[in-house]
Write a protein that holds these residues in place. Structure first.
Motif, PDB file in Angstrom:
ATOM      1  N   ASN A  66       6.724   2.204  -3.925  1.00 32.11           N
ATOM      2  CA  ASN A  66       5.404   1.825  -4.420  1.00 32.11           C
ATOM      3  C   ASN A  66       5.380   0.306  -4.688  1.00 32.11           C
ATOM      4  O   ASN A  66       5.545  -0.152  -5.819  1.00 32.11           O
ATOM      5  CB  ASN A  66       5.101   2.617  -5.698  1.00 32.11           C
ATOM      6  CG  ASN A  66       3.685   2.399  -6.190  1.00 32.11           C
ATOM      7  OD1 ASN A  66       3.075   1.374  -5.923  1.00 32.11           O
ATOM      8  ND2 ASN A  66       3.172   3.370  -6.919  1.00 32.11           N
ATOM      9  N   HIS A  67       5.165  -0.457  -3.637  1.00 33.57           N
ATOM     10  CA  HIS A  67       5.293  -1.918  -3.754  1.00 33.57           C
ATOM     11  C   HIS A  67       4.230  -2.518  -4.664  1.00 33.57           C
ATOM     12  O   HIS A  67       4.460  -3.554  -5.273  1.00 33.57           O
ATOM     13  CB  HIS A  67       5.240  -2.558  -2.360  1.00 33.57           C
ATOM     14  CG  HIS A  67       6.330  -2.052  -1.473  1.00 33.57           C
ATOM     15  ND1 HIS A  67       7.666  -2.259  -1.758  1.00 33.57           N
ATOM     16  CD2 HIS A  67       6.315  -1.314  -0.328  1.00 33.57           C
ATOM     17  CE1 HIS A  67       8.404  -1.676  -0.820  1.00 33.57           C
ATOM     18  NE2 HIS A  67       7.612  -1.091   0.054  1.00 33.57           N
ATOM     19  N   ALA A  68       3.078  -1.851  -4.768  1.00 32.38           N
ATOM     20  CA  ALA A  68       2.021  -2.381  -5.636  1.00 32.38           C
ATOM     21  C   ALA A  68       2.356  -2.168  -7.111  1.00 32.38           C
ATOM     22  O   ALA A  68       2.111  -3.039  -7.944  1.00 32.38           O
ATOM     23  CB  ALA A  68       0.686  -1.712  -5.293  1.00 32.38           C
ATOM     24  N   GLY A  69       2.928  -0.999  -7.432  1.00 30.53           N
ATOM     25  CA  GLY A  69       3.157  -0.666  -8.830  1.00 30.53           C
ATOM     26  C   GLY A  69       4.514  -1.091  -9.368  1.00 30.53           C
ATOM     27  O   GLY A  69       4.714  -1.185 -10.576  1.00 30.53           O
TER      28      GLY A  69
END
Ligand code: PLP
Length: 250
Positions: free
Chosen positions: A156-159
């Motif tokens: 989860n690169h965004a989170g």
């Protein structure tokens, strides 16, 4: 043997078999018998059958059970597996040996503050100088679950950056001992469906352990009645099992 003793034995055998399938040492896996909703007599039967790790979800329900058993059995290990509200943090640290459900920085900070006070009050030994906790992670993304919200884990690169910033501050809290991670997989009829969730938790643990080697990260609390064998194959060290031992809850 009574029915609970028989079922404890069957679950233990299934744990050993799952560990062996995965090439793991069965001694790495601890059975936490989840006794929520069950009366004290049922806990006593489980303890007579050799259970020493007990899991409860609600403080109000757990408190009288823990008090009743403490004098005879100070060797029992009590696990808090339910959502913990910050206004209950102080009560929880006096009752439980391991809190599985730390799910926010604010809760971690509150626990740290209360435990600092407790260490002073009880003149704690080095072993009790920190509160044992796990970070609960929602890796499945199911909307109803508690936990740090990180669907997909390290993927989860965004989170991930926000989550890591929280972990950075939690591992720096001097009165907490972060021992690992906990998750609850969404219920699905096929236990295989939980495998990616358990794998994501293990991969996240490995990532955190590489980054903050000063914390322990040895524990993975994952797997319940319907999926504990899959969880063991994916690295679980604590399996939380209720219905397979005690039957359906009312
Ligand atoms: C109730 C509960 C369990 C046990 O579930 P079973 O399906 O009865 O094995 C495990 N973990 C948590 C967090 C629970 O609330």
């Amino acid at each position: 043997m009574n029915q609970i003793a028989t079922r404890v034995q069957i679950v233990q055998e299934r744990i050993v078999a799952a560990a062996q399938r995965a090439g793991r040492d069965p001694h790495q896996i601890t059975l936490v018998a989840v006794t929520k909703t069950h009366p004290l007599e049922v806990l006593q039967q489980a303890i007579a059958a050799g259970v020493v790790h007990l899991g409860e979800s609600r403080l109000q329900e757990a408190e009288p059970k823990i008090s009743a058993l403490h004098a005879q059995r100070p060797d029992l290990t009590w696990h808090m597996i339910g959502h913990l509200q910050r206004n209950k943090a102080k009560a929880a640290i006096g009752m439980f040996d391991l809190l599985h459900t730390v799910d926010s920085l604010r809760l971690a900070e509150t626990l740290n503050r209360h435990y600092e006070q407790r260490v002073a009050d009880i003149a704690a030994t080095p072993e009790h100088s920190r509160l044992n906790v796990l970070l609960q992670i929602n890796v499945s993304g199911e909307a109803t679950k508690e936990g740090f919200d990180l669907p997909g884990g390290v993927q989860n690169h965004a989170g991930l950056p926000y989550f890591l910033a929280n972990v950075e501050r939690i591992v720096a809290l001097p009165y907490l001992r972060v021992q690992g991670l906990m998750t609850i997989a969404p219920w699905q009829p096929d236990p295989e469906a939980a495998r990616p969730v358990f794998r994501a938790l293990r991969e996240l643990r490995d990532h955190l352990a590489a980054r903050w080697p000063q914390a322990e990260w040895s524990q993975l609390s994952m797997g319940m009645t319907d999926d504990f064998e899959v969880a063991i194959e994916e690295g679980a060290t604590l399996v939380r099992v209720g219905r397979a031992i005690f039957g359906e809850r009312a």
